[in-house]
Design a protein around this motif. Structure first.
Motif, PDB file in Angstrom:
ATOM      1  N   LEU A  68      21.330  62.987 -28.788  1.00 32.38           N
ATOM      2  CA  LEU A  68      21.341  62.232 -27.530  1.00 32.38           C
ATOM      3  C   LEU A  68      22.560  61.335 -27.392  1.00 32.38           C
ATOM      4  O   LEU A  68      22.972  61.019 -26.285  1.00 32.38           O
ATOM      5  CB  LEU A  68      20.088  61.356 -27.435  1.00 32.38           C
ATOM      6  CG  LEU A  68      18.749  62.046 -27.455  1.00 32.38           C
ATOM      7  CD1 LEU A  68      17.627  61.014 -27.510  1.00 32.38           C
ATOM      8  CD2 LEU A  68      18.600  62.936 -26.231  1.00 32.38           C
ATOM      9  N   GLY A  69      23.070  60.884 -28.520  1.00 30.62           N
ATOM     10  CA  GLY A  69      24.166  59.922 -28.505  1.00 30.62           C
ATOM     11  C   GLY A  69      23.631  58.511 -28.642  1.00 30.62           C
ATOM     12  O   GLY A  69      22.487  58.228 -28.287  1.00 30.62           O
ATOM     13  N   PRO A  70      24.463  57.625 -29.172  1.00 24.99           N
ATOM     14  CA  PRO A  70      24.001  56.267 -29.458  1.00 24.99           C
ATOM     15  C   PRO A  70      23.647  55.446 -28.224  1.00 24.99           C
ATOM     16  O   PRO A  70      22.666  54.714 -28.221  1.00 24.99           O
ATOM     17  CB  PRO A  70      25.156  55.632 -30.231  1.00 24.99           C
ATOM     18  CG  PRO A  70      26.318  56.520 -30.026  1.00 24.99           C
ATOM     19  CD  PRO A  70      25.813  57.862 -29.664  1.00 24.99           C
ATOM     20  N   ARG A  71      24.413  55.572 -27.171  1.00 26.42           N
ATOM     21  CA  ARG A  71      24.146  54.740 -25.995  1.00 26.42           C
ATOM     22  C   ARG A  71      22.828  55.119 -25.337  1.00 26.42           C
ATOM     23  O   ARG A  71      22.021  54.252 -25.002  1.00 26.42           O
ATOM     24  CB  ARG A  71      25.295  54.854 -25.006  1.00 26.42           C
ATOM     25  CG  ARG A  71      26.572  54.251 -25.543  1.00 26.42           C
ATOM     26  CD  ARG A  71      27.689  54.361 -24.513  1.00 26.42           C
ATOM     27  NE  ARG A  71      28.953  54.300 -25.178  1.00 26.42           N
ATOM     28  CZ  ARG A  71      29.807  55.313 -25.275  1.00 26.42           C
ATOM     29  NH1 ARG A  71      29.536  56.458 -24.735  1.00 26.42           N
ATOM     30  NH2 ARG A  71      30.941  55.149 -25.907  1.00 26.42           N
ATOM     31  N   ARG A  72      22.615  56.403 -25.147  1.00 21.59           N
ATOM     32  CA  ARG A  72      21.373  56.852 -24.515  1.00 21.59           C
ATOM     33  C   ARG A  72      20.163  56.512 -25.385  1.00 21.59           C
ATOM     34  O   ARG A  72      19.145  56.046 -24.884  1.00 21.59           O
ATOM     35  CB  ARG A  72      21.427  58.356 -24.253  1.00 21.59           C
ATOM     36  CG  ARG A  72      20.231  58.845 -23.454  1.00 21.59           C
ATOM     37  CD  ARG A  72      20.336  60.313 -23.103  1.00 21.59           C
ATOM     38  NE  ARG A  72      21.512  60.540 -22.293  1.00 21.59           N
ATOM     39  CZ  ARG A  72      22.260  61.637 -22.370  1.00 21.59           C
ATOM     40  NH1 ARG A  72      21.962  62.600 -23.198  1.00 21.59           N
ATOM     41  NH2 ARG A  72      23.312  61.783 -21.597  1.00 21.59           N
ATOM     42  N   LEU A  73      20.280  56.718 -26.695  1.00 21.43           N
ATOM     43  CA  LEU A  73      19.167  56.426 -27.592  1.00 21.43           C
ATOM     44  C   LEU A  73      18.824  54.938 -27.568  1.00 21.43           C
ATOM     45  O   LEU A  73      17.651  54.564 -27.476  1.00 21.43           O
ATOM     46  CB  LEU A  73      19.487  56.872 -29.019  1.00 21.43           C
ATOM     47  CG  LEU A  73      18.397  56.590 -30.055  1.00 21.43           C
ATOM     48  CD1 LEU A  73      17.095  57.297 -29.685  1.00 21.43           C
ATOM     49  CD2 LEU A  73      18.865  56.999 -31.434  1.00 21.43           C
ATOM     50  N   VAL A  74      19.828  54.078 -27.643  1.00 18.51           N
ATOM     51  CA  VAL A  74      19.565  52.643 -27.619  1.00 18.51           C
ATOM     52  C   VAL A  74      18.966  52.235 -26.274  1.00 18.51           C
ATOM     53  O   VAL A  74      18.066  51.402 -26.213  1.00 18.51           O
ATOM     54  CB  VAL A  74      20.826  51.828 -27.960  1.00 18.51           C
ATOM     55  CG1 VAL A  74      20.635  50.349 -27.668  1.00 18.51           C
ATOM     56  CG2 VAL A  74      21.176  52.020 -29.420  1.00 18.51           C
ATOM     57  N   SER A 114      23.471  52.776 -34.285  1.00 14.15           N
ATOM     58  CA  SER A 114      24.197  53.236 -33.097  1.00 14.15           C
ATOM     59  C   SER A 114      25.596  52.628 -33.038  1.00 14.15           C
ATOM     60  O   SER A 114      26.554  53.311 -32.693  1.00 14.15           O
ATOM     61  CB  SER A 114      23.417  52.911 -31.821  1.00 14.15           C
ATOM     62  OG  SER A 114      23.360  51.514 -31.625  1.00 14.15           O
ATOM     63  N   VAL A 115      25.718  51.347 -33.389  1.00 18.33           N
ATOM     64  CA  VAL A 115      27.049  50.752 -33.363  1.00 18.33           C
ATOM     65  C   VAL A 115      27.903  51.258 -34.516  1.00 18.33           C
ATOM     66  O   VAL A 115      29.124  51.343 -34.397  1.00 18.33           O
ATOM     67  CB  VAL A 115      27.005  49.212 -33.296  1.00 18.33           C
ATOM     68  CG1 VAL A 115      26.543  48.742 -31.943  1.00 18.33           C
ATOM     69  CG2 VAL A 115      26.179  48.614 -34.385  1.00 18.33           C
ATOM     70  N   VAL A 116      27.278  51.629 -35.622  1.00 21.03           N
ATOM     71  CA  VAL A 116      28.033  52.244 -36.721  1.00 21.03           C
ATOM     72  C   VAL A 116      28.586  53.601 -36.261  1.00 21.03           C
ATOM     73  O   VAL A 116      29.754  53.925 -36.508  1.00 21.03           O
ATOM     74  CB  VAL A 116      27.160  52.394 -37.986  1.00 21.03           C
ATOM     75  CG1 VAL A 116      27.860  53.229 -39.048  1.00 21.03           C
ATOM     76  CG2 VAL A 116      26.790  51.026 -38.546  1.00 21.03           C
ATOM     77  N   VAL A 117      27.770  54.384 -35.573  1.00 24.07           N
ATOM     78  CA  VAL A 117      28.229  55.679 -35.052  1.00 24.07           C
ATOM     79  C   VAL A 117      29.367  55.472 -34.058  1.00 24.07           C
ATOM     80  O   VAL A 117      30.393  56.164 -34.113  1.00 24.07           O
ATOM     81  CB  VAL A 117      27.060  56.456 -34.405  1.00 24.07           C
ATOM     82  CG1 VAL A 117      27.563  57.662 -33.629  1.00 24.07           C
ATOM     83  CG2 VAL A 117      26.056  56.902 -35.471  1.00 24.07           C
ATOM     84  N   LEU A 118      29.203  54.511 -33.149  1.00 20.11           N
ATOM     85  CA  LEU A 118      30.269  54.244 -32.174  1.00 20.11           C
ATOM     86  C   LEU A 118      31.543  53.775 -32.868  1.00 20.11           C
ATOM     87  O   LEU A 118      32.649  54.206 -32.511  1.00 20.11           O
ATOM     88  CB  LEU A 118      29.803  53.211 -31.150  1.00 20.11           C
ATOM     89  CG  LEU A 118      28.739  53.685 -30.177  1.00 20.11           C
ATOM     90  CD1 LEU A 118      28.207  52.523 -29.351  1.00 20.11           C
ATOM     91  CD2 LEU A 118      29.265  54.791 -29.279  1.00 20.11           C
ATOM     92  N   ALA A 119      31.415  52.912 -33.866  1.00 17.63           N
ATOM     93  CA  ALA A 119      32.595  52.456 -34.606  1.00 17.63           C
ATOM     94  C   ALA A 119      33.284  53.629 -35.285  1.00 17.63           C
ATOM     95  O   ALA A 119      34.517  53.698 -35.324  1.00 17.63           O
ATOM     96  CB  ALA A 119      32.200  51.399 -35.646  1.00 17.63           C
ATOM     97  N   GLY A 120      32.511  54.569 -35.807  1.00 17.31           N
ATOM     98  CA  GLY A 120      33.087  55.755 -36.434  1.00 17.31           C
ATOM     99  C   GLY A 120      33.820  56.646 -35.439  1.00 17.31           C
ATOM    100  O   GLY A 120      34.784  57.319 -35.801  1.00 17.31           O
TER     101      GLY A 120
END
Length: 155
Positions: A68-74, A114-120
């Protein structure tokens, strides 16, 4: 701030909220015990419900972050966390409080990862390490808010 970084503000903010809820029960335990008729064991169980939900959600959260991706999941989990926090605030007894804590834990389960994924996605190498460290440091504002400020407001 870049458009990508702005989109990461909500997950980072939810990480602050998650940290707040991790620590808040310990600060208001006397009030909870009196208002809900909960002893130390019941308060411990309610706090365990929050952390148990985090534990149970880790594998599904990992899969959902990829699909789903981090933004949608959060966004979806925040839509669970907000009413769960309200249910927690309005709980009339220990069972309702425990159930609300479990739902709140589910709602907070993806915030940090989710922010770890986005940072990556946005940073490589040492820059990623620095970004994750900054996110973690900022998330500690939730724990600070759950300390003396919450004690003053609740007392």
């Amino acid at each position: 701030m870049s458009p990508s970084a702005r989109l990461g503000v909500a997950p980072a903010g939810m990480t602050v909220v998650s940290q707040f809820h991790r620590a808040a029960v310990g600060v208001v335990a006397p009030e909870l015990a009196a208002d809900l008729g909960m002893g130390p064991g019941a308060l411990g169980a309610a706090n365990t419900a929050f952390f148990g939900a985090l534990l149970l959600a880790q594998i599904p959260v990992g899969v959902a972050l990829d699909r789903l991706g981090p933004r949608r999941l959060v966004l979806w989990l925040t839509a669970l966390a907000v009413p769960a926090a309200l249910l927690q605030a309005l709980a009339q007894d220990g069972a309702q409080f425990l159930a609300a804590r479990f739902l709140l834990g589910l709602g907070c389960a993806a915030s940090f990862m989710s922010v770890v994924v986005l940072a990556g996605r946005w940073h490589q190498g040492p820059a990623m390490t620095g970004a994750v460290a900054r996110i973690f440091a900022w998330s500690q504002l939730g724990i600070l808010a759950a300390g003396a400020p919450l004690a003053v407001v609740s007392g």
